[in-house]
Design a protein around this motif. Structure first.
Motif, short mmCIF file in Angstrom:
data_model
loop_
_atom_site.label_atom_id
_atom_site.label_comp_id
_atom_site.label_asym_id
_atom_site.label_seq_id
_atom_site.Cartn_x
_atom_site.Cartn_y
_atom_site.Cartn_z
N UNK A 104 148.52 34.87 -21.23
CA UNK A 104 149.60 33.91 -21.05
C UNK A 104 150.96 34.57 -21.26
N UNK A 105 151.08 35.38 -22.29
CA UNK A 105 152.35 36.02 -22.58
C UNK A 105 152.72 37.04 -21.49
N UNK A 106 151.74 37.77 -20.99
CA UNK A 106 152.02 38.73 -19.93
C UNK A 106 152.49 38.03 -18.66
N UNK A 107 151.88 36.89 -18.34
CA UNK A 107 152.33 36.13 -17.18
C UNK A 107 153.76 35.63 -17.37
N UNK A 108 154.09 35.19 -18.57
CA UNK A 108 155.47 34.78 -18.85
C UNK A 108 156.42 35.96 -18.67
N UNK A 109 156.00 37.13 -19.13
CA UNK A 109 156.85 38.33 -19.02
C UNK A 109 157.05 38.72 -17.56
N UNK A 110 156.03 38.57 -16.74
CA UNK A 110 156.16 38.90 -15.32
C UNK A 110 157.20 38.02 -14.64
N UNK A 111 157.40 36.82 -15.18
CA UNK A 111 158.37 35.90 -14.59
C UNK A 111 159.78 36.11 -15.13
N UNK A 112 159.89 36.77 -16.29
CA UNK A 112 161.21 36.83 -16.93
C UNK A 112 161.77 38.24 -17.15
N UNK A 113 160.89 39.25 -17.22
CA UNK A 113 161.37 40.61 -17.47
C UNK A 113 161.90 41.25 -16.19
N UNK A 114 163.07 41.88 -16.23
CA UNK A 114 163.64 42.46 -15.01
C UNK A 114 162.88 43.68 -14.50
N UNK A 115 162.25 44.44 -15.40
CA UNK A 115 161.54 45.65 -15.00
C UNK A 115 160.27 45.84 -15.84
N UNK B 253 157.13 44.56 -16.74
CA UNK B 253 156.63 43.71 -17.83
C UNK B 253 155.37 44.27 -18.48
N UNK B 254 154.70 45.21 -17.79
CA UNK B 254 153.49 45.83 -18.33
C UNK B 254 153.77 47.12 -19.09
N UNK B 255 155.04 47.41 -19.38
CA UNK B 255 155.39 48.62 -20.13
C UNK B 255 155.06 48.44 -21.61
N UNK B 256 154.61 49.51 -22.22
CA UNK B 256 154.27 49.48 -23.64
C UNK B 256 154.56 50.83 -24.27
N UNK B 257 154.80 50.82 -25.56
CA UNK B 257 154.91 52.07 -26.30
C UNK B 257 153.53 52.42 -26.83
N UNK B 258 153.13 53.68 -26.62
CA UNK B 258 151.81 54.15 -27.02
C UNK B 258 151.97 55.19 -28.12
N UNK B 259 151.39 54.92 -29.27
CA UNK B 259 151.52 55.81 -30.42
C UNK B 259 150.23 56.58 -30.64
N UNK B 260 150.37 57.89 -30.88
CA UNK B 260 149.24 58.77 -31.16
C UNK B 260 149.60 59.64 -32.36
N UNK B 261 148.65 60.49 -32.76
CA UNK B 261 148.89 61.44 -33.85
C UNK B 261 148.40 62.80 -33.39
N UNK B 262 149.22 63.85 -33.61
CA UNK B 262 148.80 65.18 -33.19
C UNK B 262 147.87 65.80 -34.23
N UNK B 263 147.29 66.97 -33.95
CA UNK B 263 146.33 67.57 -34.89
C UNK B 263 146.89 67.84 -36.28
N UNK B 264 148.23 67.98 -36.38
CA UNK B 264 148.85 68.21 -37.69
C UNK B 264 149.16 66.91 -38.42
N UNK B 265 148.85 65.78 -37.79
CA UNK B 265 149.10 64.49 -38.42
C UNK B 265 150.48 63.93 -38.15
N UNK B 266 151.25 64.57 -37.24
CA UNK B 266 152.59 64.08 -36.92
C UNK B 266 152.51 63.03 -35.83
N UNK B 267 153.11 61.86 -36.03
CA UNK B 267 153.01 60.81 -35.02
C UNK B 267 153.81 61.16 -33.76
N UNK B 268 153.40 60.55 -32.67
CA UNK B 268 154.02 60.74 -31.37
C UNK B 268 154.05 59.38 -30.69
#
Length: 211
Positions: free
Chosen positions: A28-39, A41-56
């Motif tokens: 439901x929220x994604x459909x609302x975003x498709x109607x209201x976000x200018x660019x 709406x399926x963009x997301x920030x993806x967080x990972x951790x490298x082998x040294x434990x530093x976030x990315x």
């Protein structure tokens, strides 16, 4: 006369009552975003951790979701690909500014089937399929010209024939263990609803969180 409504009141209607399935609410929220976000709406920030434990963290595009999880595609030899396959875990955050809403997701990372990756790869523009071959993603690039040469080389190699999916390019699915929905409210007294489960074959539990 124009019916003037408080946009903040409109955007914050509802109190999560009756919500039992996080995937239904996300849809439901994604459909609302498709109607209201200018660019994107399926963009997301993806967080990972490298082998040294530093976030990315970086922005990617969601390419599909269902009860199994949230799917995106990448070069598996890129920094994020290596980090995701190494740790087997990740976090996502969707933020829709126009709606004053946010969704945070955490869980395990699984690679999609070859058939699923092939189907999505073939749906991409031809130039994007060539780019998947030409780009050694995340590795040092001596010049823009060097990249253009690789693009030209693979363009000539494949000609007008079909372009197969490279072995190093595939889809990854985040299988959620936790999904939190955040909705802006006045005076920073926001609504937060969190779903949790111990494994993918277990039912969801839910709880409200203080803002």
């Amino acid at each position: 006369m124009t019916d003037l409504k408080d946009p903040h009141e409109e955007l914050t209607k509802g109190d999560f009552s009756g919500v039992e399935n996080p995937f239904d609410l996300f849809s439901e929220w994604l459909e609302d975003a498709r109607a209201s976000e200018p660019n994107d709406p399926n963009a997301l920030s993806l967080a990972t951790v490298d082998p040294e434990g530093l976030p990315n963290v970086r922005m990617v595009l969601l390419k599909g979701f269902d009860e199994r999880g949230f799917t995106f595609y990448t070069n598996l030899e890129s920094a994020k690909g290596r980090e995701l396959l190494s740790s087997g875990k990740a976090a996502m955050c969707f933020h829709w500014k126009s709606l004053r809403r946010q969704v945070r997701i955490r869980g395990a990372i699984l690679q999609v089937s070859g058939e699923e990756a092939d189907a999505y790869y073939q749906s991409r523009p031809r130039g994007s399929r060539i780019g998947a071959w030409a780009s050694k993603q995340s590795r040092p690039l001596e010049s823009r010209f060097a990249l253009e040469k690789e693009v030209a080389r693979y363009t000539a190699k494949f000609g007008i024939s079909d372009i197969p999916r490279p072995d190093h390019w595939s889809g990854l699915r985040l299988e959620p263990a936790s999904i939190e929905f955040w909705h802006d409210r006045p005076f920073r007294l926001h609504d937060r609803l969190q779903f949790n489960r111990s494994s993918s074959d277990q039912p969801w539990s839910k709880e409200r969180l203080y803002p």
